[in-house]
Design an enzyme around this catalytic site. Structure first.
Site, PDB file in Angstrom:
ATOM      1  N   ARG A 119      33.303 -21.144 -15.804  1.00  0.00           N
ATOM      2  CA  ARG A 119      34.600 -21.521 -15.238  1.00  0.00           C
ATOM      3  C   ARG A 119      34.427 -22.051 -13.832  1.00  0.00           C
ATOM      4  NH1 ARG A 119      39.514 -17.318 -14.379  1.00  0.00           N
ATOM      5  NH2 ARG A 119      38.147 -16.666 -12.680  1.00  0.00           N
ATOM      6  N   THR A 123      39.068 -25.075 -10.084  1.00  0.00           N
ATOM      7  CA  THR A 123      40.074 -25.509 -11.066  1.00  0.00           C
ATOM      8  C   THR A 123      40.376 -24.454 -12.123  1.00  0.00           C
ATOM      9  OG1 THR A 123      38.432 -26.465 -12.564  1.00  0.00           O
ATOM     10  CG2 THR A 123      39.243 -27.871 -10.775  1.00  0.00           C
ATOM     11  N   ASP A 217      32.159  -7.050 -24.008  1.00  0.00           N
ATOM     12  CA  ASP A 217      31.389  -8.238 -23.641  1.00  0.00           C
ATOM     13  C   ASP A 217      30.128  -8.291 -24.500  1.00  0.00           C
ATOM     14  OD1 ASP A 217      29.409  -9.951 -22.287  1.00  0.00           O
ATOM     15  OD2 ASP A 217      30.881 -10.054 -20.675  1.00  0.00           O
ATOM     16  N   ASP A 220      26.729  -8.806 -22.589  1.00  0.00           N
ATOM     17  CA  ASP A 220      26.296  -7.615 -21.849  1.00  0.00           C
ATOM     18  C   ASP A 220      25.747  -6.548 -22.792  1.00  0.00           C
ATOM     19  OD1 ASP A 220      26.934  -8.705 -19.431  1.00  0.00           O
ATOM     20  OD2 ASP A 220      28.775  -7.538 -19.124  1.00  0.00           O
TER      21      ASP A 220
END
Length: 226
Positions: A119, A123, A217, A220
């Site tokens: 990401r 933005t 996750d 992870d």
């Protein structure tokens, strides 16, 4: 039982280009293990790998074949099929890299590329940071690998990258373990010709955009979980 576009989420009907693995007792047991927060890393890896293998096998079922005749050791002719065209894999880093071995176990010497999307801090949109794709990918069927489909942002960006390299949309098979309806809708509303192959469609996303009930996750738990 073969997979089809029926869903294991009874409140959501996915588009016709979404394929769910049949929810057999085996698959449900495997999913239960990897969802359990108390499952240790070794077991998480082992049972995730089993599901990944099922996904890859199902993905291969959707590749075109041509008739092929061979002679058996008894001297008899047998008419079967062989795959039409070449394939490759592309993993969305880093969680998608966990699916590479499952693909290699099914397809010897398969070429695998990598895409890194994160990401953008300014933005808040998915941004391509790295792409290394197999030569001639524009002429191949591509198995796109990412275990979790949540909002669909990273998947959409990865698909856009593949298309920019000349890959035909109808030659993309997107494989994932768990998908949210929101992510499915985001991807399929933009790309109606590719196929999504998933083992389970969950309830949806929470306010933090995490899949629920989900499994946490994936990257992870697979790579660093104690």
């Amino acid at each position: 039982m073969s997979a089809n576009n029926s869903t294991n989420n009874h409140t959501y009907t996915p588009p016709s280009n979404v394929v769910c693995l049949p929810l057999t007792n085996q698959l449900e047991a495997l999913l239960t293990i990897i969802r359990d927060k108390d499952t240790n890393r070794g077991d998480f890896i082992f049972y995730s790998d089993r599901i990944i293998r099922l996904l890859v096998e199902e993905g291969l079922n959707h590749l075109p074949v041509v008739e092929k005749k061979v002679i058996t050791p008894t001297g008899c002719e047998f008419t079967g099929v062989s795959f039409k065209g070449k394939i490759c894999g592309v993993s969305i880093m880093r969680a998608g890299e966990a699916m590479e071995q499952g693909l290699r176990e099914c397809c010897r010497s398969v070429r695998i590329g990598k895409i890194l999307i994160q990401r953008d801090e300014e933005t808040a949109q998915p941004k391509l940071y790295y792409a290394k794709l197999p030569p001639g990918i524009e002429n191949r069927y591509v198995l796109l690998l990412d275990p979790m489909l949540a909002t669909g942002g990273s998947a959409i960006k990865a698909i856009e990258v593949l298309l920019s390299y000349g890959v035909k949309e109808d030659k993309i098979l997107f494989l994932n373990l768990i998908a949210a309806p929101e992510g499915i809708q985001a991807v399929t509303s933009k790309f109606s010709q590719l196929k999504i192959i998933t083992s389970f469609i969950d309830q949806g996303l929470n306010e933090k955009k995490f899949i629920i009930p989900g499994l946490g996750d994936f990257g992870d738990r697979y790579f660093t979980w104690p």
